[in-house]
Design an enzyme around this catalytic site. Structure first.
Site, PDB file in Angstrom:
ATOM      1  N   HIS A  93     -20.326 -40.557  58.650  1.00 24.30           N
ATOM      2  CA  HIS A  93     -20.017 -39.715  57.482  1.00 24.30           C
ATOM      3  C   HIS A  93     -21.273 -39.110  56.860  1.00 24.30           C
ATOM      4  O   HIS A  93     -21.186 -38.162  56.094  1.00 24.30           O
ATOM      5  CB  HIS A  93     -19.127 -40.438  56.461  1.00 24.30           C
ATOM      6  CG  HIS A  93     -19.810 -41.416  55.557  1.00 24.30           C
ATOM      7  ND1 HIS A  93     -19.820 -42.771  55.769  1.00 24.30           N
ATOM      8  CD2 HIS A  93     -20.512 -41.222  54.414  1.00 24.30           C
ATOM      9  CE1 HIS A  93     -20.476 -43.362  54.796  1.00 24.30           C
ATOM     10  NE2 HIS A  93     -20.910 -42.451  53.950  1.00 24.30           N
TER      11      HIS A  93
ATOM     12  N   ASP B  52     -18.475 -46.220  62.026  1.00 22.68           N
ATOM     13  CA  ASP B  52     -19.111 -45.186  61.204  1.00 22.68           C
ATOM     14  C   ASP B  52     -20.616 -45.046  61.494  1.00 22.68           C
ATOM     15  O   ASP B  52     -21.452 -45.435  60.683  1.00 22.68           O
ATOM     16  CB  ASP B  52     -18.871 -45.531  59.723  1.00 22.68           C
ATOM     17  CG  ASP B  52     -19.080 -44.335  58.813  1.00 22.68           C
ATOM     18  OD1 ASP B  52     -19.680 -43.338  59.255  1.00 22.68           O
ATOM     19  OD2 ASP B  52     -18.656 -44.413  57.644  1.00 22.68           O
TER      20      ASP B  52
ATOM     21  N   SER C 100     -25.324 -45.745  52.203  1.00 22.38           N
ATOM     22  CA  SER C 100     -24.662 -45.446  53.467  1.00 22.38           C
ATOM     23  C   SER C 100     -25.712 -45.233  54.542  1.00 22.38           C
ATOM     24  O   SER C 100     -26.657 -44.479  54.348  1.00 22.38           O
ATOM     25  CB  SER C 100     -23.831 -44.180  53.344  1.00 22.38           C
ATOM     26  OG  SER C 100     -22.582 -44.503  52.830  1.00 22.38           O
TER      27      SER C 100
HETATM   28  N1  ARG Z   1     -16.593 -44.562  50.873  1.00 18.01           N
HETATM   29  C1  ARG Z   1     -17.740 -44.221  51.660  1.00 18.01           C
HETATM   30  C2  ARG Z   1     -18.785 -43.583  50.757  1.00 18.01           C
HETATM   31  O1  ARG Z   1     -18.659 -43.582  49.595  1.00 18.01           O
HETATM   32  C3  ARG Z   1     -17.402 -43.371  52.828  1.00 18.01           C
HETATM   33  C4  ARG Z   1     -16.957 -41.982  52.522  1.00 18.01           C
HETATM   34  C5  ARG Z   1     -16.657 -41.111  53.698  1.00 18.01           C
HETATM   35  N2  ARG Z   1     -15.431 -41.437  54.341  1.00 18.01           N
HETATM   36  C6  ARG Z   1     -14.198 -40.935  53.994  1.00 18.01           C
HETATM   37  N3  ARG Z   1     -13.147 -41.339  54.653  1.00 18.01           N
HETATM   38  N4  ARG Z   1     -14.013 -40.066  53.035  1.00 18.01           N
HETATM   39  O2  ARG Z   1     -19.558 -42.722  51.039  1.00 18.01           O
HETATM   40  N1  GLU Z   2     -20.152 -44.707  51.525  1.00 18.09           N
HETATM   41  C1  GLU Z   2     -21.171 -44.814  50.527  1.00 18.09           C
HETATM   42  C2  GLU Z   2     -22.330 -43.835  50.704  1.00 18.09           C
HETATM   43  O1  GLU Z   2     -22.299 -42.813  51.194  1.00 18.09           O
HETATM   44  C3  GLU Z   2     -21.665 -46.191  50.484  1.00 18.09           C
HETATM   45  C4  GLU Z   2     -20.641 -46.970  49.860  1.00 18.09           C
HETATM   46  C5  GLU Z   2     -21.041 -47.353  48.461  1.00 18.09           C
HETATM   47  O2  GLU Z   2     -20.872 -46.550  47.535  1.00 18.09           O
HETATM   48  O3  GLU Z   2     -21.506 -48.486  48.383  1.00 18.09           O
HETATM   49  O4  GLU Z   2     -23.341 -43.932  50.198  1.00 18.09           O
END
Ligand code: ARG
Ligand code: GLU
Length: 721
Positions: A85, A221, A656
């Site tokens: 991502h 991921d 991330s």
């Molecule tokens: N929750 C993760 C973050 O905050 C991954 C986000 C990307 N993935 C998604 N399915 N939208 O960045």
């Molecule tokens: N998916 C998140 C990011 O892009 C990390 C998850 C979090 O917020 O801890 O940074």
């Protein structure tokens, strides 16, 4: 006596737990603040192995990836790993209809096939240094606030200048503990970063937005990039002649996997946390602002999903938008729930009662801190109203895509209005718009946008306008349509240039100074201008006034909190600079009666498989490998192919892609998310419920080796068993 002992034990265990997991620590202070504890928890390295200015250390293998994520170097030829991502935008940009790397994955079979990514950068931290004294030099309390700021800025400029003279580095000076301390950060930034590999989306984004922020998780991921440098191994703009960068350090990868209670640490760039806010700030966020965002985004997501579910073109067009809207929406739901479960606001209030007693409230004998909480209170009262207004506006009507496009035409209107600008300049600018228009309409569906406009108008007028200040223009416009949201939206969408590609394109094709008249008469353009004016004249000043007060109170409140608990170890809120978090591998209890295991396996992917649901389509080649149990050396000792694991490391957005390492500092996982029940950790951490989610590095290598057949990448890495 026995009871007393048990009680003592409990207290001891509790404080230990509190200390062990929470915190995002400064790498250069590990030795002083954390080394003893980290070693007692299992770390077999010294703080110097993790961060050193003079010798190569793990820090030299960590990069800030694209400004918003983290990555790690895993070979002596500049190979880096980050999340899928995090590389998503680049993978998408390199994809075409014929070569759809986003859907099918991409694997360069040689250096020549690695793909450049204009605009993508990675930065290494070269050094960080406490410069608090130098920042405050020459500042005294007889100076006015603006004199102080001027002097401070001049000091900072001098510090940065000195740090970058005679080298190719970049420097910033950033406040920590709300400006009670300042650190200089020196970075080396590379600009030739090439895409090496990415799994297909049904692996890299398996579970999609449905599983996002949740455990149990099975997302692969990750994506693979490589840093290129000039022949002198220094940063250089993209060139065919550039060569793979030779890093000062690359991480060793361990195939041993994790056991419960194993020590782990995460090294990366968390973006923003607010652990030291007054209760009013937490209350406002989770009980007022989050619910507004959640309600409005929920409606937008519902409309997008309704169309996406039955139409593949729309699903593709709206995939990235949906992901972006859903990511915040889901996190805020988790955050508000988490604070409620923790009784977070009440806890902060209880803390403030103790704080007030400590600070003293004796009016005859005020202390420097006795007024603080009252000052926050008078600042938050008007702010809550204006912050709600801003949120309502930006998350409702201003989220309509045609309106956003209309607003982007302000520069063109301005150049036309200016008598001095030449027809040629106008022509050039209008031609630039033609290009961006293509990009906009490629991923746009006006039926969806119209339905969203209707829904947002209704929500805003029927709910938002009751609780907030709102721009009169919406009322006057609606009156023209007898108060019908649908009629108003129909008129906008049937006449506006910005909801129809043909209309806007043909206007731009033959654009002259006079064409601007058409834009200025456009309903979305007019609405955009009015809303922007309202925002600028009414909302922004109120928000700015609060920010000024907050920025003057928070440094004092932070300092006071530290003085009140002199034996507590404080860590500064995240600010997108390099931090170390540490904790242990552990499952958790999300709700009564349920225990979550600390890892997931490939079996779970097969369990979740559903060819009818996009998020749960299983890659056929993955299924073949699963059925053949062809896991190579990447299976766990138990024979399972493990996919993800969770631990108590305190992480945030920006972490991330961060490396998750074991007690030897070997790479065992790639951080990519947090568990839903713990997303309130940006405001308040709980060792019981906060878990970071990591991709098991063995699953990542399994995909690279067995699924992609990119053995040459595995051979570059340093792997221990
Ligand atoms: N929750 C993760 C973050 O905050 C991954 C986000 C990307 N993935 C998604 N399915 N939208 O960045
Ligand atoms: N998916 C998140 C990011 O892009 C990390 C998850 C979090 O917020 O801890 O940074």
């Amino acid at each position: 006596m026995l009871r007393k002992l048990i009680l003592l034990n409990l207290i001891f265990i509790n404080t230990l737990q509190l200390f062990a997991d929470e915190g995002m620590w400064l790498p250069l202070l590990l030795e002083q603040k954390n080394q003893a504890e980290m070693q007692s928890l299992g770390l077999r390295l010294s703080a110097e192995d993790i961060y050193s200015v003079n010798n190569s250390s793990l820090k030299d293998a960590i990069v800030h990836f694209g400004g918003g994520c983290t990555g790690e170097v895993v070979s002596d030829q500049g190979l880096i790993l980050t999340n899928h991502h995090c590389g998503y935008g680049q993978i998408q940009a390199r994809s075409t209809i014929e070569n759809d790397y986003l859907t099918n994955g991409f694997w360069a079979s040689s250096l020549q096939e690695e793909l450049p990514n204009p605009g993508l950068t990675v930065s290494f931290l070269i050094e960080m240094k406490d410069v608090t004294a130098a920042v405050f030099q020459g500042i005294n309390n007889n100076m006015s606030l603006s004199e102080k700021n001027r002097k401070k800025n001049a000091n900072i400029a001098a510090i940065k200048k000195e740090a970058t003279s005679g080298n190719h580095y970049e420097a910033t000076v950033r406040p920590y503990y709300y400006g009670n301390e300042y650190y200089l950060l020196v970075y080396e930034t590379f600009t030739d970063i090439r895409l090496v590999g990415a799994p297909p989306s049904n692996i890299g984004k398996f579970g999609g937005d449905t599983d996002n922020w949740m455990w149990p998780r099975h997302t692969g991921d990750f994506s693979v990039f490589r840093i290129y440098a000039g022949s002198d191994n220094k940063p250089a703009p993209y060139s065919k002649e550039n060569v793979p960068f030779k890093p000062r350090k690359h991480l060793t990868i361990s195939l041993r996997g994790v056991q419960p209670d194993d020590f782990t640490f995460v090294y990366g760039f968390p973006g923003r946390t607010e652990e030291y806010l007054p209760s009013l700030g937490v209350d406002l966020a989770v009980n007022t602002i989050n619910p507004i965002r959640i309600a409005l985004r929920g409606i937008r997501l519902g409309i997008i999903s309704k169309y996406s579910e039955t139409n593949d073109t729309i699903r593709l067009q709206y995939a990235a938008k949906h992901a972006g809207i859903a990511n915040g929406w889901k996190k805020w739901i988790g955050e508000s729930n988490g604070i409620k479960q923790l009784r977070g606001v009440e806890k902060k209030k209880e803390y403030e009662t103790r704080f007030a007693a400590w600070a003293g409230t004796d009016e005859a004998d005020p202390t420097p801190y006795s007024e603080l909480l009252a000052s926050f209170e008078s600042a938050y009262k008007p702010y809550a109203y204006w912050k709600s207004t801003e949120t309502w506006l930006s998350e409702s009507v201003m989220s309509v895509e045609a309106l956003k496009l209309a607003r982007a035409f302000t520069p063109l209107a301005e150049i036309c209005a200016n008598r001095d600008s030449s027809e040629a300049a106008i022509k050039t600018l209008s031609e630039n718009y033609i290009k961006s228009i293509d990009g906009f309409f490629k991923n746009y569906n006006s039926r969806i946008d119209r339905e969203i406009f209707v829904a947002m108008l209704r929500m805003y007028m029927e709910a938002g306008s009751q609780k907030t200040n709102y721009p009169e223009i919406l009322n006057t416009q609606l009156k023209k349509f007898n108060g019908s949201y649908q009629a108003m939206a129909d008129h906008f969408f049937e006449t506006s240039l910005f909801a129809d590609k043909n209309r806007i394109s043909s206007m731009l094709q033959s654009f002259t100074r006079k064409s601007i008249k058409k834009i200025e008469k456009d309903p979305f353009y007019i609405l955009g201008i009015e809303l922007e004016k309202y925002q600028r004249e009414k909302v922004a000043p109120a928000i700015r006034a609060f920010n000024r007060t907050f920025d003057s109170l928070m440094p004092i409140y932070m300092k006071a909190q530290m003085e009140m608990e002199p034996s507590k170890r404080f860590y500064p809120d995240a600010n997108s600079t390099l931090r170390v978090s540490y904790g242990k591998v552990a499952g958790y209890t999300p709700f009564d009666g349920v225990n979550y295991n600390y890892y997931t396996t490939l079996d779970g992917i097969i369990e979740k498989e559903n060819p009818e649901v996009y998020d749960y389509v299983v890659e056929p080649r993955l299924k073949e490998l699963y059925l053949a149990k062809d896991f190579g050396p990447y299976a766990d000792a138990s024979g399972e192919m493990r996919t993800c694991f969770i631990a108590t490391n305190h992480t945030s957005g920006g972490n991330s892609g961060s490396p998750v390492m074991n007690s030897n500092g070997e790479l065992i996982g790639i951080n990519f998310d947090r568990c839903w029940e713990g997303t309130m950790s940006d405001l308040m951490y709980s060792p019981d419920r906060c878990r970071n989610i990591s991709l098991d590095i063995r699953y990542c290598l399994f995909i690279i080796d067995k699924l992609a057949g990119a053995r040459h990448l595995i051979d570059e890495m340093t792997i221990v068993h």
